[in-house]
Every structure is written in structure tokens, then in C-alpha cells.
Design a protein around this motif. Structure first.
Motif, PDB file in Angstrom:
ATOM      1  N   LYS A 189       3.665 -12.293 -13.963  1.00 34.73           N
ATOM      2  CA  LYS A 189       2.634 -11.810 -13.049  1.00 34.73           C
ATOM      3  C   LYS A 189       2.587 -10.295 -13.108  1.00 34.73           C
ATOM      4  O   LYS A 189       3.592  -9.642 -13.410  1.00 34.73           O
ATOM      5  N   ALA A 190       1.430  -9.766 -12.837  1.00 35.00           N
ATOM      6  CA  ALA A 190       1.244  -8.313 -12.869  1.00 35.00           C
ATOM      7  C   ALA A 190       1.992  -7.661 -11.716  1.00 35.00           C
ATOM      8  O   ALA A 190       2.007  -8.179 -10.598  1.00 35.00           O
ATOM      9  N   VAL A 191       2.624  -6.528 -12.003  1.00 36.86           N
ATOM     10  CA  VAL A 191       3.242  -5.724 -10.950  1.00 36.86           C
ATOM     11  C   VAL A 191       2.115  -4.892 -10.341  1.00 36.86           C
ATOM     12  O   VAL A 191       1.441  -4.142 -11.044  1.00 36.86           O
ATOM     13  N   THR A 192       1.910  -5.048  -9.044  1.00 37.01           N
ATOM     14  CA  THR A 192       0.771  -4.417  -8.379  1.00 37.01           C
ATOM     15  C   THR A 192       1.173  -3.278  -7.446  1.00 37.01           C
ATOM     16  O   THR A 192       0.309  -2.723  -6.768  1.00 37.01           O
ATOM     17  N   GLU A 193       2.431  -2.917  -7.426  1.00 36.27           N
ATOM     18  CA  GLU A 193       2.866  -1.826  -6.569  1.00 36.27           C
ATOM     19  C   GLU A 193       2.197  -0.511  -6.967  1.00 36.27           C
ATOM     20  O   GLU A 193       1.911  -0.290  -8.142  1.00 36.27           O
ATOM     21  N   ALA A 194       1.956   0.338  -5.998  1.00 36.53           N
ATOM     22  CA  ALA A 194       1.360   1.644  -6.262  1.00 36.53           C
ATOM     23  C   ALA A 194       2.203   2.393  -7.289  1.00 36.53           C
ATOM     24  O   ALA A 194       3.431   2.413  -7.193  1.00 36.53           O
ATOM     25  N   ASP A 212       1.465   0.558 -13.762  1.00 33.58           N
ATOM     26  CA  ASP A 212       0.293   0.335 -14.589  1.00 33.58           C
ATOM     27  C   ASP A 212       0.706  -0.412 -15.848  1.00 33.58           C
ATOM     28  O   ASP A 212       1.648   0.001 -16.538  1.00 33.58           O
ATOM     29  N   THR A 269       6.319   1.743 -14.914  1.00 35.79           N
ATOM     30  CA  THR A 269       6.676   1.321 -13.563  1.00 35.79           C
ATOM     31  C   THR A 269       6.502   2.526 -12.641  1.00 35.79           C
ATOM     32  O   THR A 269       6.417   3.668 -13.111  1.00 35.79           O
ATOM     33  N   ALA A 302       4.099  -6.313 -16.443  1.00 41.24           N
ATOM     34  CA  ALA A 302       4.196  -7.716 -16.044  1.00 41.24           C
ATOM     35  C   ALA A 302       5.665  -8.064 -15.845  1.00 41.24           C
ATOM     36  O   ALA A 302       6.545  -7.526 -16.528  1.00 41.24           O
TER      37      ALA A 302
END
Length: 117
Positions: free
Chosen positions: A12-17, A20, A50, A23
């Protein structure tokens, strides 16, 4: 005992601010009943990274493939297949893809911590 393949674990994509092109797959953690450690597999796309962050627990990283760079407050170090990185508690850090292919690594953290899940 649990046996599996990393390819069978959904990424799953890492969506934390600040993240970019990253996964994550949780290979071993709650999903297998691990109570002490969580082992995660990261894939970082070319140009990806990250977030630059810190947390109060250590973690251990082992690079599987690609060219990467570990960033810290006082500089950067290039890393590649076979490299390992120990990140002590509270040290600011980030991992970035420094090549043209996928950069992948394993990362172990204490099971009770939620960092880039």
C-alpha cells in the motif's frame, strides 16, 4: 510457524506527509501474530523518499536492491544492496531513491510502534 512470500502480501502507498513514491508491505507483524517485532518491506520509486522524521524507538534496515540514500540531520550516505542502517531512537532520518530503478529495503521496528504503516 508461518511461512509466506513477500509477493503475496499486498502493498500500500505510504501517505504520510513528506512521503513520495513509497509503498510498504507489512511482512510480519499482527498479521502473523508477532508480538515483539514488525518486519516491513519498502519499495521506493525513482525520485521517491520517505518523510524526514524521528521517533522514540530504534529500527534496523537492510537494503535489498537499488541505489538509495539515507539522510540525517548532519548529512547523507549512499547505500545499496547489502547495506544495513541502524537508526537509534530520536534520530531524524529519511530514505530516498538515488537511482533510476526501484530502491527496496527491509525495516524492523518494535511491534507496538506505528511508523509508516
Amino acid at each position: 510457524m508461518k511461512v509466506g512470500s513477500w509477493k503475496d502480501v499486498a502493498g500500500k502507498a505510504v501517505t504520510e506527509a513528506g512521503a513520495d513514491g513509497v509503498a510498504i508491505r507489512v511482512l510480519m507483524g499482527d498479521n502473523v501474530g508477532a508480538t515483539n517485532f514488525t518486519l516491513r518491506h519498502f519499495e521506493v520509486a525513482p525520485g521517491g523518499h520517505t518523510p524526514f522524521h524521528a521517533h522514540p524507538w530504534e529500527h534496523e534496515v537492510f537494503v535489498l536492491s537499488g541505489k538509495g540514500r539515507v539522510k540525517r540531520k548532519d548529512g547523507e550516505t549512499d547505500i545499496g544492496p547489502g547495506s544495513f542502517v541502524f537508526v537509534p531512537p530520536d534520530e531524524e532520518h529519511a530514505f530516498a531513491n538515488a537511482g533510476s530503478g526501484t530502491f527496496s529495503f527491509l525495516c524492523a521496528i518494535p511491534a507496538t510502534k506505528a511508523c509508516l504503516r
